[in-house]
Design an enzyme around this catalytic site. Structure first.
Site, short mmCIF file in Angstrom:
data_model
loop_
_atom_site.label_atom_id
_atom_site.label_comp_id
_atom_site.label_asym_id
_atom_site.label_seq_id
_atom_site.Cartn_x
_atom_site.Cartn_y
_atom_site.Cartn_z
N GLU A 1 4.20 16.97 0.28
CA GLU A 1 2.82 16.52 0.40
C GLU A 1 2.70 15.77 1.73
OE1 GLU A 1 1.37 13.13 -1.98
OE2 GLU A 1 -0.29 14.43 -2.53
N LYS B 1 -5.32 -3.64 -10.30
CA LYS B 1 -4.70 -3.95 -9.01
C LYS B 1 -5.01 -2.78 -8.08
CE LYS B 1 -1.16 -3.05 -6.67
NZ LYS B 1 -1.75 -3.01 -5.32
N GLU C 1 -1.08 9.77 -12.43
CA GLU C 1 -1.79 10.79 -11.62
C GLU C 1 -1.15 10.74 -10.25
OE1 GLU C 1 -4.07 12.66 -12.92
OE2 GLU C 1 -4.53 11.54 -14.74
N CYS D 1 -5.64 14.24 -3.07
CA CYS D 1 -4.47 14.69 -3.87
C CYS D 1 -4.59 16.15 -4.26
CB CYS D 1 -4.30 13.80 -5.09
SG CYS D 1 -5.79 13.66 -6.04
N VAL E 1 2.59 -8.05 -7.40
CA VAL E 1 1.64 -7.98 -8.51
C VAL E 1 1.83 -6.69 -9.32
CG1 VAL E 1 -0.79 -7.86 -9.11
CG2 VAL E 1 -0.07 -9.28 -7.23
N GLY E 2 2.00 -5.58 -8.62
CA GLY E 2 2.11 -4.30 -9.30
C GLY E 2 3.31 -4.28 -10.25
P1 NAD Z 1 1.30 4.48 -3.43
O1 NAD Z 1 2.08 5.10 -4.55
O2 NAD Z 1 2.00 3.97 -2.27
O3 NAD Z 1 0.43 3.25 -4.00
C1 NAD Z 1 -0.50 3.39 -5.05
C2 NAD Z 1 -0.69 2.03 -5.73
O4 NAD Z 1 0.50 1.67 -6.39
C3 NAD Z 1 -0.99 0.88 -4.78
O5 NAD Z 1 -1.92 0.01 -5.41
C4 NAD Z 1 0.36 0.21 -4.61
O6 NAD Z 1 0.27 -1.15 -4.28
C5 NAD Z 1 0.94 0.38 -6.01
N1 NAD Z 1 2.40 0.40 -6.11
C6 NAD Z 1 3.28 0.96 -5.25
N2 NAD Z 1 4.53 0.81 -5.72
C7 NAD Z 1 4.43 0.16 -6.91
C8 NAD Z 1 5.38 -0.29 -7.87
N3 NAD Z 1 6.68 -0.09 -7.72
N4 NAD Z 1 4.93 -0.94 -8.98
C9 NAD Z 1 3.62 -1.13 -9.16
N5 NAD Z 1 2.67 -0.75 -8.28
C10 NAD Z 1 3.07 -0.10 -7.17
O7 NAD Z 1 0.22 5.60 -3.06
P2 NAD Z 1 -0.89 5.56 -1.90
O8 NAD Z 1 -0.19 5.73 -0.60
O9 NAD Z 1 -1.79 4.38 -2.09
O10 NAD Z 1 -1.76 6.86 -2.25
C11 NAD Z 1 -1.42 8.13 -1.84
C12 NAD Z 1 -0.74 8.91 -2.96
O11 NAD Z 1 -1.57 8.95 -4.12
C13 NAD Z 1 -0.52 10.37 -2.62
O12 NAD Z 1 0.77 10.76 -3.01
C14 NAD Z 1 -1.55 11.11 -3.46
O13 NAD Z 1 -1.26 12.41 -3.76
C15 NAD Z 1 -1.62 10.26 -4.65
N6 NAD Z 1 -2.89 10.47 -5.36
C16 NAD Z 1 -2.89 11.13 -6.58
C17 NAD Z 1 -4.08 11.38 -7.23
C18 NAD Z 1 -4.13 12.06 -8.56
O14 NAD Z 1 -5.11 11.89 -9.27
N7 NAD Z 1 -3.14 12.83 -8.96
C19 NAD Z 1 -5.27 10.96 -6.67
C20 NAD Z 1 -5.23 10.34 -5.43
C21 NAD Z 1 -4.03 10.08 -4.79
#
Ligand code: NAD
Length: 476
Positions: free
Chosen positions: A378, A170, A245, A279, A206-207
């Site tokens: 962040e 997803k 992550e 990140c 979906v998540g």
């Molecule tokens: P997000 O957490 O909003 O979403 C990430 C994914 O999770 C999306 O596909 C979203 O639809 C899904 N999602 C959100 N809530 C969910 C739930 N309750 N159940 C299942 N799925 C869910 O993050 P974002 O805004 O897309 O990305 C930015 C964040 O990602 C930043 O905090 C960044 O630091 C982090 N990030 C971490 C790494 C790492 O490797 N540590 C790498 C890149 C980004």
């Protein structure tokens, strides 16, 4: 326009349960560039069922067969690299030159690297009278964000499939288009039906279904710490393995004997890469108190060179943020930073911006107080915080570097290799660069503390998707 009305499930493009769609917006033009299905729980269930059905046969294939498949995928991926680049620029907004090198170049290499490492990663070991085997964990749900969307997908999906798992992906609803190109790669490579499945949609629908589905054995998630927390909770009901992550607030610690101009320029570049939406970005520059004025001047000079503009123009160094929501979030944090009492040295949330595109100005804050919002949160935008510590007090610098809930990355700058290594050893983070050393795609990648609990990439990234089994042999 990228018009995707179907999901990839069980080796076929199938219509989702509902006709709802999610529009994908180009962050530079602010116009739609395509749409993807807004799938729901029923689609997630079909994908999990397909993955479950495919698992017994796929997990029994030989390592050689899977290596051959990865090599085929690499070739097909390479032939599509321009399409990947154009798609990613249009949905993420990172300058095209960098997109080609990082967002497309890194994932492309991963197929070959995982193929090379697979035999070693899955090799059997003998411990006393036990044969110790690594077996694929089962059905893996991969949930990914938008900032390096393809890299994050490939870092999960490819080692999982290589290890013998089957996958439901997803991708982020913000930048999902690249995932459709990747599905084409797997399809053309002849991956058996059900081994890779693609379901697009929101995290809340979906998540949530995937992370609580009883037939999913593992969730591999990259995204925000807040979502990671919710996912860990949902997955615990069925005792899934969960690899997270998450976010970061990484520090570059500059010791008093460092090459200051090089350290400052490199930190600004790391902080502003992909408009700060990285990140591992080094967002906190921690410097000796007596060097503050010099550092502030150097940081502003370096930041001023980040020209805003069209991501497809080679002169552009700073593309837009990914979305209007992200722009509003970053601007709100900048305003909180100003009220926290830090000195705004460059940029900010009020100066005029280009007429279109979700831009944020390159922003530098000086005299940031430890514990304040600019030290702790962040931001995920092009915002650098400069903090100071008493000259020569390496322990004080480390206390600032380690003083957040995160522990993803870090950097140390010093002319004294031994001193730099000692400081790096005391940083509580998953990857530390000394004197600007380059990212290593074969090294383990992941966070300490609330930056997560998983490790991706290289041999560790394959092991992540396996179970260990010990078979005790009777004495002969
Ligand atoms: P997000 O957490 O909003 O979403 C990430 C994914 O999770 C999306 O596909 C979203 O639809 C899904 N999602 C959100 N809530 C969910 C739930 N309750 N159940 C299942 N799925 C869910 O993050 P974002 O805004 O897309 O990305 C930015 C964040 O990602 C930043 O905090 C960044 O630091 C982090 N990030 C971490 C790494 C790492 O490797 N540590 C790498 C890149 C980004």
């Amino acid at each position: 326009m990228h018009k995707h009305d179907q999901l990839y499930i069980d080796g076929r493009w199938v219509s989702p349960a509902s006709p709802r769609r999610i529009a994908v917006i180009n962050p530079y033009t602010e116009q739609p560039v395509g749409h993807v299905p807004d799938a729901d729980s029923a689609d997630a269930d079909s994908a999990v069922e397909a993955a479950r059905r495919a698992f017994p046969v796929w997990s029994a294939t030989s390592v050689d067969e899977r290596v051959a498949l990865l090599k085929r995928c690499h070739e097909i991926f390479a032939a599509k690299r321009d399409a990947f680049t154009a798609t990613l620029v249009s949905e993420v907004g990172m300058p095209a030159k960098l997109t080609r090198r990082i967002q497309v170049g890194l994932p492309m290499q991963q197929f070959d690297i995982f193929a090379d490492l697979l035999p070693t990663a899955l090799a059997e070991r003998q411990i006393g009278h036990s044969r110790v085997l690594r077996e694929p964990i089962g059905v893996v749900a991969c949930i990914t964000p938008w900032n390096y969307p393809l890299h994050q997908i490939v870092a999960k999906v490819v080692p999982a499939i290589a290890a013998g798992c089957t996958v439901v992906l997803k991708p982020s609803e913000v930048a999902p288009l690249n995932a459709f190109l990747l599905a084409e790669v797997f399809d053309e490579a002849g991956l058996p039906p059900g081994v890779f499945n693609l379901v697009t949609g929101y995290g809340a629908s979906v998540g949530q279904r995937l992370v609580s589905h009883p037939d999913v054995d593992m969730v591999s998630f990259t995204g925000s710490t807040a979502a990671g927390r919710a996912i860990g909770q949902a997955a615990s009901a069925t005792i899934k393995r969960v690899a997270l992550e998450l976010g970061g607030k990484s520090a570059a610690v500059v010791l008093d004997d460092a090459d200051l101009p090089t350290a400052v320029r490199a930190t600004v570049s790391s902080c502003f890469l992909n408009s700060g939406q990285t990140c591992t970005a080094l967002t906190r520059l921690v410097v000796p108190h007596s060097r503050y004025e010099e550092v502030a001047r150097l940081a502003v000079e370096a930041a001023e060179r980040f020209t805003l503009g069209d991501p497809n123009d080679d002169a552009t160094r700073l593309g837009p943020l990914v979305s209007r929501a992200q722009q509003e979030r970053v601007h709100a944090l900048i305003r909180r930073g100003i009220t926290s009492g830090a000195d705004l040295l460059l940029g900010g949330a009020e100066a005029p911006l280009p007429a279109r595109g979700y831009f944020c100005l390159p922003t530098v804050f000086g005299r940031v107080a430890p514990g304040s919002v600019l030290d702790q949160e962040e931001i995920f935008g092009p915002v650098l915080s400069i903090l100071t510590y008493p000259d020569g007090d390496d322990a004080a610098a480390l206390a600032i570097a380690n003083g957040t809930i995160y522990g993803l990355a870090g950097a140390v700058w010093s002319q004294d290799a031994g001193r730099a290594a000692r400081v790096a050893g005391k940083m509580r983070a998953g990857q530390i660069d000394i004197n600007g050393a380059a990212f290593n795609i074969r090294a383990p990648f992941g966070g300490f503390r609330q930056s997560g609990n998983g490790r991706e990439m290289g041999i560790y990234g394959i092991e992540e998707f396996t179970e260990l089994k010990a078979i005790q042999m009777p004495a002969s």
